[in-house]
Design a protein around this motif. Structure first.
Motif, mmCIF file in Angstrom:
data_model
loop_
_atom_site.group_PDB
_atom_site.id
_atom_site.type_symbol
_atom_site.label_atom_id
_atom_site.label_comp_id
_atom_site.label_asym_id
_atom_site.label_seq_id
_atom_site.Cartn_x
_atom_site.Cartn_y
_atom_site.Cartn_z
ATOM 1 N N CYS A 43 -8.888 -13.688 1.772
ATOM 2 C CA CYS A 43 -8.020 -13.698 0.753
ATOM 3 C C CYS A 43 -8.782 -14.126 -0.799
ATOM 4 O O CYS A 43 -9.495 -14.620 -1.370
ATOM 5 N N ASP A 44 -7.712 -13.340 -1.545
ATOM 6 C CA ASP A 44 -8.602 -13.032 -2.997
ATOM 7 C C ASP A 44 -8.124 -13.934 -3.613
ATOM 8 O O ASP A 44 -7.305 -13.598 -4.884
ATOM 9 N N ALA A 45 -8.283 -15.646 -3.741
ATOM 10 C CA ALA A 45 -8.248 -16.565 -4.068
ATOM 11 C C ALA A 45 -9.290 -18.016 -4.549
ATOM 12 O O ALA A 45 -9.673 -17.894 -3.542
ATOM 13 N N ALA A 46 -8.539 -18.594 -5.956
ATOM 14 C CA ALA A 46 -9.898 -19.549 -5.481
ATOM 15 C C ALA A 46 -10.074 -20.925 -4.606
ATOM 16 O O ALA A 46 -9.033 -20.696 -4.161
ATOM 17 N N PRO A 47 -10.673 -21.064 -4.135
ATOM 18 C CA PRO A 47 -10.990 -22.493 -3.011
ATOM 19 C C PRO A 47 -9.669 -23.398 -3.579
ATOM 20 O O PRO A 47 -9.111 -23.959 -2.428
ATOM 21 N N ALA A 48 -9.880 -23.882 -4.247
ATOM 22 C CA ALA A 48 -9.053 -25.160 -5.177
ATOM 23 C C ALA A 48 -7.569 -24.278 -4.911
ATOM 24 O O ALA A 48 -6.472 -25.232 -4.758
ATOM 25 N N LEU A 62 -13.386 -15.514 0.952
ATOM 26 C CA LEU A 62 -12.191 -15.891 -0.560
ATOM 27 C C LEU A 62 -12.152 -14.946 -1.891
ATOM 28 O O LEU A 62 -13.208 -13.970 -1.119
ATOM 29 N N GLU A 63 -12.303 -14.895 -2.548
ATOM 30 C CA GLU A 63 -11.767 -14.553 -4.148
ATOM 31 C C GLU A 63 -13.984 -13.894 -4.049
ATOM 32 O O GLU A 63 -14.917 -14.818 -3.437
ATOM 33 N N SER A 64 -13.963 -13.040 -4.014
ATOM 34 C CA SER A 64 -15.061 -12.332 -4.847
ATOM 35 C C SER A 64 -15.967 -12.013 -3.747
ATOM 36 O O SER A 64 -17.367 -12.568 -3.952
#
Length: 161
Positions: A43-48, A62-64
């Motif tokens: 998923c391209d989302a920030a961990p927070a 996750l992202e990048s």
């Protein structure tokens, strides 16, 4: 849900910008985690943004390409689940490190908890406020899905065997 061709070896990428698709995936991931099944996903989302999901099976990245190291370290089975009784639900939440039990016995809260087992629109009101306060909703774009999974049976700790 997951794509029809998904098998345990299939890599699934979910896009947090597609609200309905992402919430449907969270529902599927919640149900698969409850059954002890796994899925390889990214998923391209920030961990927070996904911190509420740490009780579910972690993604590959996750992202990048960021590794979900904290998620993997905090994830364990039976961390956030519920059991149903006649006219009530008991939610067990160990995500914070201390075990918290929340009893839902208000008819409006129970009805909303049941309705949002599948992703749906979050209505205003006291039932929604109570579920938010208990931390049982994952909300995105005015919609939500309930986070704790239902255990069909409790597993015994190995030290009891």
């Amino acid at each position: 849900m997951l794509p029809a061709q998904t098998t345990p070896g299939t890599l699934v990428h979910v896009d947090v910008n597609h609200t309905d698709e992402f919430l449907t995936f969270v529902r599927a991931l919640r149900d698969m985690t409850a059954r002890g099944e796994s899925v390889r996903w990214t998923c391209d989302a920030a961990p927070a943004m996904l911190a509420q999901l740490y009780h579910l099976a972690p993604p590959l990245y996750l992202e990048s390409g960021l590794q979900p190291t904290a998620w993997r370290a905090q994830h364990r089975h039976c961390q956030f689940y519920y059991r149903r009784g006649p006219g009530f639900v008991v939610i067990y939440d160990g995500r914070s490190g201390s075990d918290i039990e929340t009893v839902l016995d208000d008819p409006d809260q129970l009805a909303l908890f049941e309705r949002l087992h599948r992703p749906g629109v979050v209505p205003p009101g006291t039932a929604t406020s109570a579920l938010r306060a208990a931390g049982v909703l994952f909300e995105l774009g005015g919609k939500a899905v309930t986070l704790p999974y239902r255990l069909a049976r409790l597993t015994l700790p190995t030290e009891l065997l």
